[in-house]
Design a protein around this motif. Sequence first.
Motif, PDB file in Angstrom:
ATOM      1  N   ILE A  90       0.891  -1.095  -0.040  1.00 43.02           N
ATOM      2  CA  ILE A  90       0.164  -0.036   0.050  1.00 43.02           C
ATOM      3  C   ILE A  90       0.811   1.157  -0.027  1.00 43.02           C
ATOM      4  CG2 ILE A  90      -1.765   1.337   1.192  1.00 43.02           C
ATOM      5  CD1 ILE A  90      -2.843  -1.475   2.326  1.00 43.02           C
ATOM      6  N   TYR A  93       2.411   1.625  -3.270  1.00 41.19           N
ATOM      7  CA  TYR A  93       1.564   1.987  -4.392  1.00 41.19           C
ATOM      8  C   TYR A  93       0.965   3.492  -4.358  1.00 41.19           C
ATOM      9  CZ  TYR A  93      -2.219   1.558  -7.852  1.00 41.19           C
ATOM     10  OH  TYR A  93      -3.180   1.873  -8.850  1.00 41.19           O
ATOM     11  N   LEU A  94       0.656   3.935  -2.973  1.00 38.06           N
ATOM     12  CA  LEU A  94       0.131   5.278  -2.678  1.00 38.06           C
ATOM     13  C   LEU A  94       1.519   6.067  -2.435  1.00 38.06           C
ATOM     14  CD1 LEU A  94      -2.932   4.431  -0.832  1.00 38.06           C
ATOM     15  CD2 LEU A  94      -2.839   5.347  -3.202  1.00 38.06           C
ATOM     16  N   LEU A 156      -9.326  -2.945  -2.665  1.00 38.96           N
ATOM     17  CA  LEU A 156      -8.301  -2.020  -2.277  1.00 38.96           C
ATOM     18  C   LEU A 156      -7.588  -1.589  -3.678  1.00 38.96           C
ATOM     19  CD1 LEU A 156      -5.889  -1.161  -0.660  1.00 38.96           C
ATOM     20  CD2 LEU A 156      -4.722  -3.199  -0.964  1.00 38.96           C
ATOM     21  N   MET A 160      -7.397   2.544  -4.706  1.00 38.34           N
ATOM     22  CA  MET A 160      -6.008   3.045  -4.841  1.00 38.34           C
ATOM     23  C   MET A 160      -5.942   3.648  -6.172  1.00 38.34           C
ATOM     24  SD  MET A 160      -3.572   1.077  -2.157  1.00 38.34           S
ATOM     25  CE  MET A 160      -3.196  -0.411  -3.400  1.00 38.34           C
ATOM     26  N   THR A 183      -4.982   9.625   2.044  1.00 36.69           N
ATOM     27  CA  THR A 183      -5.428   8.236   1.535  1.00 36.69           C
ATOM     28  C   THR A 183      -4.523   7.149   1.848  1.00 36.69           C
ATOM     29  OG1 THR A 183      -6.172   9.647  -0.642  1.00 36.69           O
ATOM     30  CG2 THR A 183      -5.717   7.171  -0.765  1.00 36.69           C
ATOM     31  N   ARG A 184      -3.483   7.332   2.071  1.00 36.77           N
ATOM     32  CA  ARG A 184      -2.566   6.241   2.515  1.00 36.77           C
ATOM     33  C   ARG A 184      -2.868   5.977   3.818  1.00 36.77           C
ATOM     34  NH1 ARG A 184       2.092   9.000   2.887  1.00 36.77           N
ATOM     35  NH2 ARG A 184       2.329   9.017   0.618  1.00 36.77           N
ATOM     36  N   TYR A 187      -6.154   3.814   3.741  1.00 31.44           N
ATOM     37  CA  TYR A 187      -5.866   2.507   3.478  1.00 31.44           C
ATOM     38  C   TYR A 187      -5.354   1.492   4.397  1.00 31.44           C
ATOM     39  CZ  TYR A 187      -8.609   3.021  -0.783  1.00 31.44           C
ATOM     40  OH  TYR A 187      -9.822   3.410  -1.598  1.00 31.44           O
TER      41      TYR A 187
END
Length: 203
Positions: A90, A93-94, A156, A160, A183-184, A187
Amino acid sequence: MPKRSVADTATTHQAILKHASQTFREHGGSVGINDLMNTLGLTRGGFYRHFDSKDHLFIEAAALGLDEMAQRLTEAASTAEPGRQLEAIITTYLSPEHLHHPEAWCVLAVLAPEIARLPLAVREQLDAAMQRYIGALSPYMPGDTAQERSAQFMLLFSGMAGAISMLRVLGDDETRRQMLNVTRTHYLQWFTRVPEHTSSTQS
């Protein structure tokens, strides 16, 4: 003129594919065949020795992008501490790098709307790559069964990818940075229960 060897043909095919994958992610699918080939010092006629159509190239380029993203995220997981693999996925990605460099990151975060407009027969050609993507990353998802983990993957990763896509619309960099952090944090808390103070280390 001597015939090209099988190895040369394969090398050229991969060069076109890799360049197209990066270019489509950066500029969108409207980039023309002539522009793609000219950048590589190749001709439009040569394009059709490798691909039946631009749609064919577009889908192969999208598939390559999915495979590259799966590799990037599984590598992040493999270097994480035990029990923190999903957190690493995660966070990777973020990340600001993903937000600011679409050409090298998730194809779905930038090209999903264009892929969705293609004919069904063309979109179906991406199914195998999508299954590889899900198969590579769903083992890291929460859930007691493969079906549950695949469902968690869809929840998920669709979220994202949508978040990255929306953040790229914003013009103010500070607002994008703040919203990326929010956002990070969301999640991480939702999927890994990581405390808030550990999720804001990136900017």
